[in-house]
Design a protein around this motif. Structure first.
Motif, PDB file in Angstrom:
ATOM      1  N   ASN A  41       0.848  -1.197   0.000  1.00 50.38           N
ATOM      2  CA  ASN A  41       0.000   0.000   0.000  1.00 50.38           C
ATOM      3  C   ASN A  41       0.882   1.245   0.000  1.00 50.38           C
ATOM      4  OD1 ASN A  41      -2.577  -1.444   0.245  1.00 50.38           O
ATOM      5  ND2 ASN A  41      -1.822  -1.997   2.290  1.00 50.38           N
ATOM      6  N   VAL A  43       2.261   4.866  -0.225  1.00 53.19           N
ATOM      7  CA  VAL A  43       1.790   6.244  -0.085  1.00 53.19           C
ATOM      8  C   VAL A  43       3.027   7.130   0.049  1.00 53.19           C
ATOM      9  CG1 VAL A  43      -0.441   5.699   0.956  1.00 53.19           C
ATOM     10  CG2 VAL A  43       1.554   5.984   2.429  1.00 53.19           C
ATOM     11  N   TYR A  44       2.964   8.338  -0.518  1.00 53.11           N
ATOM     12  CA  TYR A  44       4.047   9.297  -0.337  1.00 53.11           C
ATOM     13  C   TYR A  44       4.069   9.781   1.107  1.00 53.11           C
ATOM     14  CZ  TYR A  44       5.459   9.959  -5.221  1.00 53.11           C
ATOM     15  OH  TYR A  44       5.970   9.795  -6.476  1.00 53.11           O
ATOM     16  N   GLU A  45       5.266   9.907   1.659  1.00 51.10           N
ATOM     17  CA  GLU A  45       5.445  10.435   3.008  1.00 51.10           C
ATOM     18  C   GLU A  45       6.381  11.636   2.946  1.00 51.10           C
ATOM     19  OE1 GLU A  45       5.363   7.105   6.178  1.00 51.10           O
ATOM     20  OE2 GLU A  45       6.489   6.254   4.506  1.00 51.10           O
ATOM     21  N   SER A 210       9.033   4.378  -5.578  1.00 48.78           N
ATOM     22  CA  SER A 210       7.950   5.192  -6.145  1.00 48.78           C
ATOM     23  C   SER A 210       8.141   5.438  -7.634  1.00 48.78           C
ATOM     24  CB  SER A 210       7.884   6.540  -5.424  1.00 48.78           C
ATOM     25  OG  SER A 210       9.007   7.338  -5.760  1.00 48.78           O
ATOM     26  N   ARG A 447       3.040   7.422  11.572  1.00 53.04           N
ATOM     27  CA  ARG A 447       3.378   6.449  10.527  1.00 53.04           C
ATOM     28  C   ARG A 447       3.171   5.025  11.019  1.00 53.04           C
ATOM     29  NH1 ARG A 447       9.202   6.824   8.821  1.00 53.04           N
ATOM     30  NH2 ARG A 447       8.543   5.506   7.077  1.00 53.04           N
ATOM     31  N   ARG A 454      -3.257  -0.808   8.822  1.00 53.23           N
ATOM     32  CA  ARG A 454      -3.377  -1.554   7.571  1.00 53.23           C
ATOM     33  C   ARG A 454      -3.020  -3.023   7.761  1.00 53.23           C
ATOM     34  NH1 ARG A 454      -0.350   2.924   5.575  1.00 53.23           N
ATOM     35  NH2 ARG A 454       1.482   1.579   5.340  1.00 53.23           N
TER      36      ARG A 454
END
Length: 476
Positions: A41, A43-45, A210, A447, A454
């Motif tokens: 999963n 996601v940009y952090e 990414s 985070r 999740r």
């Protein structure tokens, strides 16, 4: 109820009841669940590529600016006279930094000499071989870790003292050349991060990438970089940042002794504080193997930059401030209060980390007993209560973790607070570590909560119901 509460040795399945502490050369059981390090999963952090680029540029500039404020201006802010004067002021600041902190051969010999000395010790010093989680990325393989950081730490201390008192290398040279050493450390972090990133890309072994080069360089794409038996991530987590920080504080105290003929209680406090922290990290190396940083985080620019440069050269501001502005002449009760708070925070931090990690080691069948100083009471919970998740992992709800989900972070922040209090309130910079660390920990908890939600689903909701407080019971 979505999760069941069990105790080791009590209501655990029969196969689990048979497990016990492993010897130093035994492999762990194979019935422990895989640790999820793939995390599909994505996601940009950290603000994505723009945030990553900003920090890659901004953090070195911030460290350079703060170095000038603390080392060159006695802990006072350096500011332009007006907004219109910003560019000339920035030019003067850059020129001054280059004058006193440009990379030098002396700085390189000190920093890289220590680094490669520690690398050599990592290969030759004795210590137990421990095994981490089964990793899906390695088809369930468990990586072996040669846990000899404690021996390396003490060999480094003894060697440095011998060099100092024989005059072969006076430890005061560290503070005398701190700027060049810091510049070398920052450059080295960029070089090492580039090497790790480049080799990983060439080998086609990227993890959680990414596709954006800047973001992937910042966050990392390599999970387990190794050079033979040396695990680069574990090495840079423990054996460089905290020992270098300790030696900076020790250098400040020795420099103060040369100037005053004695070491003030405040400077001695910082030597003790940084010795305790570094010693704890190295004596508990086998516990760190199951930590978030090792099993989940990728070896990245931001980990390498902060471990190799950020931690030692920005967490040392109190020691430098005390050298530049001492003696402080605080009342005895103030210093006693700071020492008491430090030792209390250390007790809860050390035992909290030990409870959490040795609980994991117990169920991973890798728990060993080590005679490392100091061994504190309440470091291991027998028959600890936990929540069993359907994922297969167990969530500790006993000891300090019955009251908060991150009590070790709270204790860590208490210690960080004392690093500022011991210098009084004449400057912000002794409190930089506390301020920065608070932001980092709050972000990290967010985070961690998101990842665990999740991963565990309803089990995580049950865990948060049982232990609702993050840091301080009934407060936050």
């Amino acid at each position: 109820m979505s999760s069941s509460q069990q105790q080791p040795g009590a209501s655990a399945p029969a196969k689990q009841q048979q497990q016990g502490p492993a010897t130093t050369d035994s492999r762990p059981r194979d019935d422990v669940a895989y640790e999820d390090v793939t995390d599909n999963n994505f996601v940009y952090e950290f603000g994505g590529p723009i945030g990553a680029a900003s920090m890659i540029v901004g953090f070195p500039l911030l460290m350079a600016y703060q170095f000038l404020c603390v080392y060159d201006n006695n802990g006072h802010f350096l500011l332009p006279d007006s907004l219109g004067d910003f560019l000339p002021w920035a030019s003067r600041m850059a020129a001054r930094y280059w004058e006193i902190a440009a990379p030098s051969w002396t700085g390189a010999k000190i920093y890289l000499g220590f680094t490669f000395f520690m690398v050599g010790l990592a290969y030759v010093c004795p210590g137990p071989v421990m095994y981490g989680y089964k990793l899906p990325s390695l088809n369930g393989q468990r990586l072996a870790y040669h846990c000899n950081a404690l021996w390396s730490w003490w060999v480094a201390i003894i060697t440095s003292l011998v060099l100092h008192f024989t005059g072969l290398f006076r430890l005061t040279q560290i503070i005398d050349n701190l700027g060049p050493i810091m510049s070398v450390a920052m450059l080295w972090s960029f070089v090492l991060a580039s090497i790790v990133y480049g080799i990983t890309v060439v080998r086609g072994k990227k993890h959680r990438a990414s596709g954006n080069v800047i973001y992937d360089f910042f966050m990392g794409v390599c999970l387990n970089p190794r050079v033979g038996t040396l695990d680069l991530k574990l090495f840079t987590e423990l054996r460089i940042p905290w020992p270098v920080l300790f030696f900076i504080s020790l250098s400040c105290a020795l420099k103060q002794y040369e100037q005053l003929g004695y070491v003030t209680p405040e400077s001695a406090f910082m030597v003790l504080a940084h010795w305790l922290y570094s010693n704890a990290c190295n004596k508990g190396e086998e516990c760190v193997i199951t930590s978030w940083d090792i099993f989940y985080e990728l070896e990245s620019w931001y980990l390498l930059f902060w471990n190799l440069a950020g931690v030692p050269f920005s967490y040392c501001y109190t020691s430098i401030y005390l050298l530049k502005n001492g003696p402080m002449h605080f009342p005895i009760w103030w210093n006693v209060l700071c020492y008491v708070l430090l030792l209390a925070g250390y007790f809860f931090w050390d035992t909290g980390n030990s409870q959490r990690n040795r609980f994991r080691m117990y169920w991973n069948n890798t728990l060993i007993k080590r005679n490392a100083f100091p061994q504190l009471p309440m470091s291991f919970i027998h028959d600890a209560k936990f929540l069993q998740t359907r994922h297969g992992n167990k969530l500790l709800i006993d000891g300090w973790y019955a009251y908060a989900r991150k009590p070790h972070y709270t204790a860590d922040l208490v210690m960080a607070l004392t690093w500022g209090l011991i210098a009084g309130f004449g400057s912000f910079f002794p409190y930089f570590y506390l301020t920065f660390f608070l932001i980092v920990l709050v972000h990290r908890v967010g985070r961690d909560d998101a990842r665990c939600a999740r991963k565990y689903g309803a089990d995580w909701e049950e865990y948060m119901r049982v232990v609702p407080w993050k840091f301080v019971p009934y407060i936050y």
